[in-house]
Enzyme design. Sequence first.
Site, PDB file in Angstrom:
ATOM      1  N   ARG A  46       0.834  -1.209   0.000  1.00  0.00           N
ATOM      2  CA  ARG A  46       0.000   0.000   0.000  1.00  0.00           C
ATOM      3  C   ARG A  46       0.861   1.248   0.000  1.00  0.00           C
ATOM      4  O   ARG A  46       1.998   1.241   0.488  1.00  0.00           O
ATOM      5  CB  ARG A  46      -0.896   0.018   1.242  1.00  0.00           C
ATOM      6  CG  ARG A  46      -2.029  -0.991   1.217  1.00  0.00           C
ATOM      7  CD  ARG A  46      -3.283  -0.400   0.657  1.00  0.00           C
ATOM      8  NE  ARG A  46      -4.348  -1.371   0.500  1.00  0.00           N
ATOM      9  CZ  ARG A  46      -5.562  -1.081   0.063  1.00  0.00           C
ATOM     10  NH1 ARG A  46      -5.858   0.173  -0.251  1.00  0.00           N
ATOM     11  NH2 ARG A  46      -6.470  -2.001  -0.089  1.00  0.00           N
ATOM     12  N   THR A  76     -15.404  -5.470  -6.661  1.00  0.00           N
ATOM     13  CA  THR A  76     -14.488  -4.472  -7.243  1.00  0.00           C
ATOM     14  C   THR A  76     -15.019  -3.852  -8.531  1.00  0.00           C
ATOM     15  O   THR A  76     -15.317  -4.547  -9.498  1.00  0.00           O
ATOM     16  CB  THR A  76     -13.079  -5.040  -7.499  1.00  0.00           C
ATOM     17  OG1 THR A  76     -12.661  -5.835  -6.402  1.00  0.00           O
ATOM     18  CG2 THR A  76     -12.091  -3.887  -7.671  1.00  0.00           C
TER      19      THR A  76
END
Length: 567
Positions: free
Chosen positions: A114, A325
Site C-alpha cells: 500500500r 471491485t
Amino acid sequence: YNEYKSYLRMASLVDQNDSCPLLHCCNLKVFAKERAGRNTGIICTIGPVSREVETLKLLIEAGMNIARMNFSHGSHDYHKQTIKNVREAEKIALPFGNPRPVAIALDTKGPEIRTGNLKGAGEGYSEVILEKGKDIVVTVNKDYYAQCTADLLYVDYANIVNIMEPGQLIFVDDGLISLKVKAKKDKDSLSCEIMNGGALGSHKGVNLPDSKVDLPALSDRDKGDLKFGLENNIEMVFASFIRKAEDVHSIREILGKKGEYIKVISKIENKEGIQNIDDIIKVSDGIMVARGDMGIEIPAEKVFLAQKMIIAKCNLAGLPVICATQMLESMTVNPRPTRAEASDVANAVLDGADCVMLSGETAKGKYPLNSVQMMNSICKESEAALYSDQYFFDIRRHGNTGLGSLDPNTSSTRVIAESTCIAAVDASFAMKCACIIVLTTTGTTAKVMSRYRPLAPILVVTRDVVVARQIHLYRGCFPCLFKEPRDENTPWMDDVQKRVDFAIETGRNMGMINGVSKVVVVTGWKSGAGSTNTVRVLLTHGSRGWKLQQDRGLDSTIIHCTLLEFY
C-alpha cells in the site's frame, strides 16, 4: 399462478418450462414490473461518507446486508466507532417494519503493498493529481509515511527497491496509475516516471506484476486486526490475497477456539490463488472474486473467465461466493452507473454470485445511497431472468462432485437434511410457492437449501443473532430473528407454530406473501441442530398485514398438507 405473482411480480421472468436457455432468453419480458424481493446479498464498504448512524440506517433500509470494514485504512479506534455505529443503525433501521440483522466483515490488509497517507490527509479523504510524463520518487523510508505528494510516494514494501529493475512497471490503485522505474535513487528509493496519471488518495493498493513478491500470508498488523475483530464481535473475515490453503489455516489459528464461529471468506486476487482454488475452497467458508488486483496480476481479458470458473466451483460446492471491485465504480462521482457497469452487476448475478459488493461507491463516493438502490434494482431484475429450473437440475445431477455431496462418507444426518432440502425446493417449483420457511438452530439447513437456488425466497427463522447475520452470505436467504426464548415447558409443536406464524407475518410485511399463498415449511422433529427431516406445504389465508388472533391455533389460518416426512 396469481398466488405466485404475489412474490415474483415478474420483472423479466418467463415460463420456467421453456425447453432450453435460448428460448428462455427469447421470451424475457423487458417491461414487466420489478419483483418484490431480492435474493442476492449486498455488501457495502463503510468509509468516511457512510459511517454515521443516520447514513448507515438509510443504507440498511435501501438494501445493505453486510457492512465491510477495510482495515487497510483507519485505526482501531476509528473502526471501533464505525462498528458501534453499525450496531446502532441496525436497531433503528426498519426496512420491512422490523429490524434487519446486519453482519460486520473485517477485510484484512493481507500480504499486500500500500501507499502511505497524503500530506495533511488525516482520517478523511483527499486526493493529489499525478501528471503523465512527470517524475516521482517512490520511497520506503517510514519518515515519509504521511508525507505523500505528487512528487513523492511512500510504499510499505521495503524490498521493492531491490526487486524492481529499470523499465519495470509499478501499478497503483487497481492499475489506474502506472509508474515506470527509471533507476535506483538510493538504498531507500526509486526514481520513476508517471506513465499513466490520475487522482491518487491515501492507502492505495500497489501491484508489481513483473516481480516476485516475498511477503508472508499474515503480517503482525493482520494478527492484531484479527484479534481486534474478535474482541468486537465481528461475524466474518474477508482474508486478502489468499494464495493457498495454508493461508486460511493461519487465519483460523489466530482466531482460535473463541473465533470458531467467524466465517473466513478467502479473497482470490492473484494467479497463485486461482491455480489453487480447489484446495482453497475446501478450507474456506466462502470465496470472494476480488477483481481489482486480479485484473493486474493476470491479463484483464482473462478476469471474466476466472470469475465464471470460481463462481461455478463455489456453486457446485455449496459455498457462498462474492463478486467484488469496480461494480458501479462511476457512481463514486456520478448519480447513475454506466450501461457496462449495470451489465457487469447483472452478469455476476446470472453467473451465480451469492453477494455483490460496493467499495469506493459507498466508502468515499458522492452517492452512497443511490449506489445501493441501483445495485438493489439491478439484482432484482437479473434474478428474475435466471433459468432456475435448469440450474436446479444441474446441481442435482452434478452435485456428487461438490463438498455438500451425498457420498458414502456423508453422515446420515446430513443425508436426511440434504434430501429434505431437495424435496422442499422441488415442491416450491412444482406448486409455485411464495416462499420457503426454514426453522433452524445453526443455519445449516438454510445454507444447504440455498445451494439448490429455489426461485422462492428462503425465510430463515433462528434465535441466534450471529446465524441471522451470517446467513446474508447465502443467495435467497432472509434472516428472521425470533427473539422469544425457548421455553422447555412449552410443547415442541407449539414452539414451531409460533415461529411459523412469525415467519408468515414477516413474509407479509416484505411483500412475499399476499392474500392466499402457498408456502413450504421445513422443520425438525425435535429441538436442536441435526433434526431437520420434515417438509410441509401450507396455505395461508387473509390479506397482507392480517394478524393472528391470540386465541386461535395454527390450523385456523393454515391448511396442512404433508408431502414428505423422513423418520
